[in-house]
Scaffold this motif. Structure first.
Motif, PDB file in Angstrom:
ATOM      1  N   GLY A  19       0.819  -1.204   0.000  1.00  0.00           N
ATOM      2  CA  GLY A  19       0.000   0.000   0.000  1.00  0.00           C
ATOM      3  C   GLY A  19       0.848   1.247   0.000  1.00  0.00           C
ATOM      4  O   GLY A  19       2.077   1.193  -0.072  1.00  0.00           O
ATOM      5  N   GLU A  20       0.204   2.389   0.063  1.00  0.00           N
ATOM      6  CA  GLU A  20       0.910   3.673   0.064  1.00  0.00           C
ATOM      7  C   GLU A  20       0.791   4.310   1.442  1.00  0.00           C
ATOM      8  O   GLU A  20      -0.315   4.492   1.965  1.00  0.00           O
ATOM      9  CB  GLU A  20       0.296   4.607  -0.979  1.00  0.00           C
ATOM     10  N   ASP A  21       1.935   4.628   2.043  1.00  0.00           N
ATOM     11  CA  ASP A  21       1.959   5.323   3.327  1.00  0.00           C
ATOM     12  C   ASP A  21       2.224   6.804   3.094  1.00  0.00           C
ATOM     13  O   ASP A  21       3.086   7.167   2.278  1.00  0.00           O
ATOM     14  CB  ASP A  21       3.048   4.757   4.237  1.00  0.00           C
ATOM     15  N   VAL A  22       1.500   7.658   3.805  1.00  0.00           N
ATOM     16  CA  VAL A  22       1.640   9.108   3.660  1.00  0.00           C
ATOM     17  C   VAL A  22       1.757   9.710   5.056  1.00  0.00           C
ATOM     18  O   VAL A  22       0.944   9.408   5.940  1.00  0.00           O
ATOM     19  CB  VAL A  22       0.432   9.715   2.914  1.00  0.00           C
ATOM     20  N   TRP A  23       2.779  10.567   5.254  1.00  0.00           N
ATOM     21  CA  TRP A  23       3.013  11.151   6.571  1.00  0.00           C
ATOM     22  C   TRP A  23       3.746  12.484   6.429  1.00  0.00           C
ATOM     23  O   TRP A  23       4.196  12.846   5.332  1.00  0.00           O
ATOM     24  CB  TRP A  23       3.838  10.190   7.434  1.00  0.00           C
ATOM     25  N   SER A  24       3.872  13.202   7.525  1.00  0.00           N
ATOM     26  CA  SER A  24       4.554  14.489   7.508  1.00  0.00           C
ATOM     27  C   SER A  24       6.062  14.299   7.391  1.00  0.00           C
ATOM     28  O   SER A  24       6.640  13.413   8.039  1.00  0.00           O
ATOM     29  CB  SER A  24       4.247  15.273   8.786  1.00  0.00           C
ATOM     30  N   CYS A  25       6.693  15.134   6.579  1.00  0.00           N
ATOM     31  CA  CYS A  25       8.149  15.069   6.420  1.00  0.00           C
ATOM     32  C   CYS A  25       8.878  15.683   7.615  1.00  0.00           C
ATOM     33  O   CYS A  25      10.086  15.467   7.777  1.00  0.00           O
ATOM     34  CB  CYS A  25       8.578  15.791   5.142  1.00  0.00           C
ATOM     35  N   ASN A  26       8.166  16.452   8.403  1.00  0.00           N
ATOM     36  CA  ASN A  26       8.770  17.018   9.604  1.00  0.00           C
ATOM     37  C   ASN A  26       8.956  15.898  10.622  1.00  0.00           C
ATOM     38  O   ASN A  26       7.990  15.278  11.063  1.00  0.00           O
ATOM     39  CB  ASN A  26       7.862  18.118  10.174  1.00  0.00           C
ATOM     40  N   GLN A  27      10.195  15.656  11.001  1.00  0.00           N
ATOM     41  CA  GLN A  27      10.497  14.510  11.849  1.00  0.00           C
ATOM     42  C   GLN A  27       9.789  14.583  13.196  1.00  0.00           C
ATOM     43  O   GLN A  27       9.305  13.581  13.725  1.00  0.00           O
ATOM     44  CB  GLN A  27      12.011  14.384  12.067  1.00  0.00           C
ATOM     45  N   SER A  28       9.709  15.779  13.748  1.00  0.00           N
ATOM     46  CA  SER A  28       9.032  15.955  15.031  1.00  0.00           C
ATOM     47  C   SER A  28       7.549  15.621  14.920  1.00  0.00           C
ATOM     48  O   SER A  28       6.986  14.927  15.771  1.00  0.00           O
ATOM     49  CB  SER A  28       9.212  17.392  15.528  1.00  0.00           C
ATOM     50  N   ASP A  29       6.907  16.126  13.848  1.00  0.00           N
ATOM     51  CA  ASP A  29       5.488  15.826  13.628  1.00  0.00           C
ATOM     52  C   ASP A  29       5.270  14.333  13.400  1.00  0.00           C
ATOM     53  O   ASP A  29       4.363  13.730  13.967  1.00  0.00           O
ATOM     54  CB  ASP A  29       4.965  16.611  12.422  1.00  0.00           C
ATOM     55  N   ALA A  30       6.111  13.762  12.553  1.00  0.00           N
ATOM     56  CA  ALA A  30       5.958  12.347  12.214  1.00  0.00           C
ATOM     57  C   ALA A  30       6.091  11.452  13.437  1.00  0.00           C
ATOM     58  O   ALA A  30       5.363  10.465  13.593  1.00  0.00           O
ATOM     59  CB  ALA A  30       6.975  11.952  11.149  1.00  0.00           C
ATOM     60  N   SER A  31       7.002  11.790  14.325  1.00  0.00           N
ATOM     61  CA  SER A  31       7.235  10.957  15.506  1.00  0.00           C
ATOM     62  C   SER A  31       6.083  11.034  16.503  1.00  0.00           C
ATOM     63  O   SER A  31       5.868  10.117  17.293  1.00  0.00           O
ATOM     64  CB  SER A  31       8.551  11.358  16.190  1.00  0.00           C
ATOM     65  N   SER A  32       5.335  12.144  16.484  1.00  0.00           N
ATOM     66  CA  SER A  32       4.225  12.292  17.428  1.00  0.00           C
ATOM     67  C   SER A  32       2.887  11.823  16.856  1.00  0.00           C
ATOM     68  O   SER A  32       1.902  11.720  17.582  1.00  0.00           O
ATOM     69  CB  SER A  32       4.100  13.749  17.885  1.00  0.00           C
ATOM     70  N   ALA A  33       2.849  11.544  15.546  1.00  0.00           N
ATOM     71  CA  ALA A  33       1.608  11.089  14.914  1.00  0.00           C
ATOM     72  C   ALA A  33       1.300   9.663  15.363  1.00  0.00           C
ATOM     73  O   ALA A  33       2.021   8.726  15.037  1.00  0.00           O
ATOM     74  CB  ALA A  33       1.738  11.156  13.394  1.00  0.00           C
ATOM     75  N   ASP A  34       0.216   9.510  16.125  1.00  0.00           N
ATOM     76  CA  ASP A  34      -0.113   8.193  16.685  1.00  0.00           C
ATOM     77  C   ASP A  34      -1.468   7.666  16.211  1.00  0.00           C
ATOM     78  O   ASP A  34      -1.995   6.699  16.750  1.00  0.00           O
ATOM     79  CB  ASP A  34      -0.105   8.255  18.217  1.00  0.00           C
ATOM     80  N   HIS A  35      -2.022   8.312  15.181  1.00  0.00           N
ATOM     81  CA  HIS A  35      -3.368   7.967  14.708  1.00  0.00           C
ATOM     82  C   HIS A  35      -3.266   7.402  13.290  1.00  0.00           C
ATOM     83  O   HIS A  35      -2.948   8.116  12.342  1.00  0.00           O
ATOM     84  CB  HIS A  35      -4.233   9.234  14.723  1.00  0.00           C
ATOM     85  N   LEU A  36      -3.542   6.113  13.146  1.00  0.00           N
ATOM     86  CA  LEU A  36      -3.522   5.462  11.836  1.00  0.00           C
ATOM     87  C   LEU A  36      -4.854   5.687  11.127  1.00  0.00           C
ATOM     88  O   LEU A  36      -5.916   5.365  11.657  1.00  0.00           O
ATOM     89  CB  LEU A  36      -3.274   3.959  11.999  1.00  0.00           C
ATOM     90  N   VAL A  37      -4.778   6.255   9.915  1.00  0.00           N
ATOM     91  CA  VAL A  37      -5.967   6.450   9.092  1.00  0.00           C
ATOM     92  C   VAL A  37      -5.851   5.507   7.892  1.00  0.00           C
ATOM     93  O   VAL A  37      -4.950   5.651   7.065  1.00  0.00           O
ATOM     94  CB  VAL A  37      -6.096   7.913   8.608  1.00  0.00           C
TER      95      VAL A  37
END
Length: 360
Positions: A19-37
């Protein structure tokens, strides 16, 4: 965005399961993202169908969400049946969760028959909440007030977009058959030649070996699948529906309503969402309330009434959409999810409405 690409602060890459994963390129944002959509496409679709929406979600909620666009059931694999696709999707979700142990919450956004597939998948992924079973597996923030988990995560939003919840067998449920009873009956007899097992599930002609059709089985916890417990566990359930010009899925089946329940709608309610024409919050009805409605509406198709009644035992937010003044109105079934880039100018407000009301 191509594989491993970066665009306007949004990163994407192919997942280990395809599949395709999409996330923020900002490392700080990406590390705090805990919600899988988890975004699920419709029949004969692909993970690319949700590309625009996935990027919009990450741009709007960069430190909250990690989006996975499912690919396990793409193209002709969508003809294998709702149950087979649901099992594949459930396995795909578990693989994503295993790769990201920091995840705490989960939501689904599914288009067309993908909504039925997602409902089947969560039935297999649901586990009743027991402290002794989840101790050490869930962050404490996920344990509080939990009704159960989906893949070990806290269920948040379950959103369907133009999904045929009541199947496709009823009058005008497949609009391109023009509501002609003879055409609709003939479609039920030959649909499996075109859409194979999935077609049989949609037209409820799959009652083999004395078992009820699959869509009826999914109205309750059936066997090892907790279909209704899983659906009930989400903090909100939302059905986006086209009021017209959707020639694949009718308004009634996608909005889980009887003919008598279809509302009168007017042009846009809000300048921010020009294509949203009606919104309704439907409370869950108890068994006695639902049964009394069945008695009053004795003239309706019995199977369809069972489906409406069963699904009404949980609360729903219903959002009705109209592209009647759009140049792309005849593509409403695809425009509502912005399946292709050229549809952005028409369907973007529907995606924005999802984001603005999304529980994170």
């Amino acid at each position: 965005m191509e594989n491993g690409a970066v665009q306007n602060g949004v990163c994407s890459s192919k997942s280990v399961n395809g599949g395709e994963d999409v996330w923020s390129c900002n490392q700080s944002d990406a590390s705090s993202a805990d919600h899988l959509v988890v975004m699920v496409h419709g029949i004969l679709g692909s993970d690319a169908d949700w590309k625009f929406a996935a990027e919009q979600f990450v741009r709007a909620l960069p430190d909250k969400v990690f989006v996975h666009c499912s690919k396990r059931n793409m193209a002709k694999l969508t003809l294998d049946g709702v149950d087979v696709m649901g099992e594949r999707l459930a396995q795909e979700v578990l693989e994503v969760i295993k790769q990201k142990p920091s995840l705490c919450k989960i939501s689904f956004i599914a288009h067309s028959v993908g909504g039925l597939v997602a409902r089947y998948a969560i039935g297999g992924l649901f586990r009743p909440y027991r402290r002794e079973n989840t101790e050490g597996l869930l962050p404490k923030s996920c344990e509080e007030g939990s009704k159960g988990t989906i893949g070990g995560l806290e269920p948040m939003n379950f959103i369907t977009v133009a999904t045929p919840h009541l199947g496709s067998r009823g009058n005008k449920q497949v609009p391109f058959l023009f509501g002609v009873t003879a055409f609709e009956k003939a479609a039920g007899l030959v649909i499996h030649w075109i859409f194979r097992r999935t077609g049989r599930h949609l037209f409820l002609t799959d009652g083999d070996d004395g078992k009820p059709p699959l869509l009826k089985c999914m109205l309750k916890d059936y066997g090892e699948c907790y279909f209704m417990s899983a659906l009930r566990s989400f903090k909100r359930r939302v059905a986006y529906s086209n009021v017209g010009y959707d020639h694949i899925v009718g308004w009634r089946t996608s909005s889980i309503r009887r003919n008598s329940d279809l509302p009168k709608w007017e042009d846009s309610l809000n300048e921010k969402y020009p294509h949203i024409v009606y919104e309704e919050r439907c409370k869950a009805c108890d068994v006695e309330q639902c049964d009394s409605v069945v008695m009053e509406d004795d003239g309706l198709d019995k199977v369809e009434e069972e489906l409406v009644t069963g699904l009404s035992r949980v609360s729903w937010e219903k959002v009705d959409v109209s592209f009647h003044s759009s140049k792309l109105r005849f593509s409403a079934h695809s425009v509502i999810q912005v399946k292709d880039p050229y549809m952005r100018t028409e369907g973007e407000d529907v995606i924005q409405h999802m984001i603005d009301h999304f529980l994170v």
